[in-house]
Design an enzyme around this catalytic site. Structure first.
Site, mmCIF file in Angstrom:
data_model
loop_
_atom_site.group_PDB
_atom_site.id
_atom_site.type_symbol
_atom_site.label_atom_id
_atom_site.label_comp_id
_atom_site.label_asym_id
_atom_site.label_seq_id
_atom_site.Cartn_x
_atom_site.Cartn_y
_atom_site.Cartn_z
ATOM 1 N N HIS A 75 0.853 -1.196 0.000
ATOM 2 C CA HIS A 75 0.000 0.000 0.000
ATOM 3 C C HIS A 75 0.887 1.244 0.000
ATOM 4 O O HIS A 75 1.947 1.261 0.622
ATOM 5 C CB HIS A 75 -0.919 0.002 1.223
ATOM 6 C CG HIS A 75 -1.982 1.038 1.131
ATOM 7 N ND1 HIS A 75 -1.742 2.360 1.400
ATOM 8 C CD2 HIS A 75 -3.284 0.956 0.750
ATOM 9 C CE1 HIS A 75 -2.863 3.045 1.188
ATOM 10 N NE2 HIS A 75 -3.809 2.220 0.804
ATOM 11 N N GLU A 113 0.748 3.899 1.544
ATOM 12 C CA GLU A 113 1.076 4.426 2.882
ATOM 13 C C GLU A 113 2.238 3.655 3.492
ATOM 14 O O GLU A 113 3.055 4.224 4.218
ATOM 15 C CB GLU A 113 -0.188 4.387 3.759
ATOM 16 C CG GLU A 113 -1.177 5.461 3.312
ATOM 17 C CD GLU A 113 -2.646 5.146 3.568
ATOM 18 O OE1 GLU A 113 -2.946 4.229 4.355
ATOM 19 O OE2 GLU A 113 -3.491 5.833 2.956
ATOM 20 N N GLU A 159 -3.984 2.356 -7.096
ATOM 21 C CA GLU A 159 -4.409 3.428 -6.203
ATOM 22 C C GLU A 159 -3.524 4.656 -6.414
ATOM 23 O O GLU A 159 -2.420 4.739 -5.841
ATOM 24 C CB GLU A 159 -4.295 2.978 -4.740
ATOM 25 C CG GLU A 159 -5.154 1.774 -4.398
ATOM 26 C CD GLU A 159 -5.508 1.723 -2.919
ATOM 27 O OE1 GLU A 159 -6.702 1.697 -2.617
ATOM 28 O OE2 GLU A 159 -4.596 1.748 -2.070
HETATM 29 P P1 13P Z 1 -9.870 6.090 0.431
HETATM 30 O O1 13P Z 1 -10.997 5.252 -0.121
HETATM 31 O O2 13P Z 1 -10.134 6.565 1.834
HETATM 32 O O3 13P Z 1 -9.478 7.181 -0.518
HETATM 33 O O4 13P Z 1 -8.592 5.119 0.569
HETATM 34 C C1 13P Z 1 -8.221 4.320 -0.502
HETATM 35 C C2 13P Z 1 -7.200 3.369 -0.030
HETATM 36 O O5 13P Z 1 -6.075 3.740 0.269
HETATM 37 C C3 13P Z 1 -7.595 1.960 0.093
HETATM 38 O O6 13P Z 1 -6.498 1.126 0.288
#
Ligand code: 13P
Length: 248
Positions: free
Chosen positions: A93, A95, A163
């Site tokens: 991910h 993050e 993403e």
């Molecule tokens: P949001 O739907 O809050 O934009 O987050 C997306 C995400 O990072 C899912 O892994």
């Protein structure tokens, strides 16, 4: 080829036991839509309680360590996740790539560990806003796929989540045309990396998926579902997204 859609919720570092009450309506929506797959990825501490609360729902993890076991304080192995009842693991991910400096090679190793333990790996990729503005979005994502897709990935053990970093938690999404362009590029890269199996790997879109845009996004060619953050935290938001997937 239309693949069976997967709508997965990523709770990130949110939720306590009280939040598991949301799973009743989410599991009911999953039961009511047998033509698609639904999953929730809560924090590690809620995996086993979530499995107990909603035995029919697929529960996943948000990360996994690449090693089988050993001196890795604070980490969780794929076998531990499997024992807790998880069926999937998100890896790479943005993050974690940003906050924990995870490299493509580490993401691939984590995906391989997940698959070896019998989990489905959801490998995340996506460009930053600066990379998109520079016209490099497709090249960046193709590079991430080159580095992080496990070669043994199959349609039932590997999922890709596109993403765009700038769309996560911002309420902004790429245009439908840009989503289509990227998902087509990812499909092409999967064919190069995995051969015929690449056509069977689902490609999710993630980043500000909400009830009002879910059906439109998931109707795009090669968008085989969604990875949903904030809107997966409540059944009130997530159930309409499941319905959107079913109608797409
Ligand atoms: P949001 O739907 O809050 O934009 O987050 C997306 C995400 O990072 C899912 O892994």
């Amino acid at each position: 080829m239309a693949l069976r859609k997967l709508v997965a919720g990523n709770w990130k570092m949110n939720g306590s036991r009280g939040a598991l009450a949301e799973l009743d309506a989410i599991a009911a929506a999953a039961d009511g839509n047998p033509g698609l797959d639904v999953a929730i990825c809560p924090p590690f501490t809620l995996i086993a309680p979530a499995v107990a609360a909603a035995p029919g729902l697929s529960i996943g993890a948000q990360d996994v360590h690449m090693a089988e076991k050993g001196a890795h304080t604070g980490c969780i192995s794929a076998a531990m996740l499997k024992e807790a009842g998880a069926r999937l693991a998100i890896v790479g991910h943005s993050e974690r790539r940003a906050d924990n400096h995870e490299t493509d090679a580490e993401v691939r190793a984590k995906a391989e560990a997940a698959i070896a333990a019998g989990l489905t790996a959801i490998v995340c990729v996506g460009e930053t806003e600066a990379e998109r503005d520079a016209g490099r979005a497709v090249a960046v994502v193709e590079g991430q796929l080159d580095g992080s897709v496990p070669p043994q990935g199959k349609g039932d053990t590997l999922v890709i989540a596109y993403e765009p970093v700038w769309a996560i938690g911002t309420g902004r999404t790429p245009s439908i045309g840009d989503v289509g362009e990227m998902h087509a590029a990812i499909r092409g890269k999967l064919a190069t990396l995995l051969g015929a199996e690449g056509a069977k790997v689902r490609i999710l879109y993630g980043g500000s998926v909400k009830p009002d845009n879910a059906a439109e996004l998931m109707a795009v060619a090669d968008v085989d579902g969604a990875l949903v953050g904030g809107a997966s935290l409540t059944a009130a938001q997530f159930v309409p997204i499941i319905a959107g997937a079913a109608s797409a």
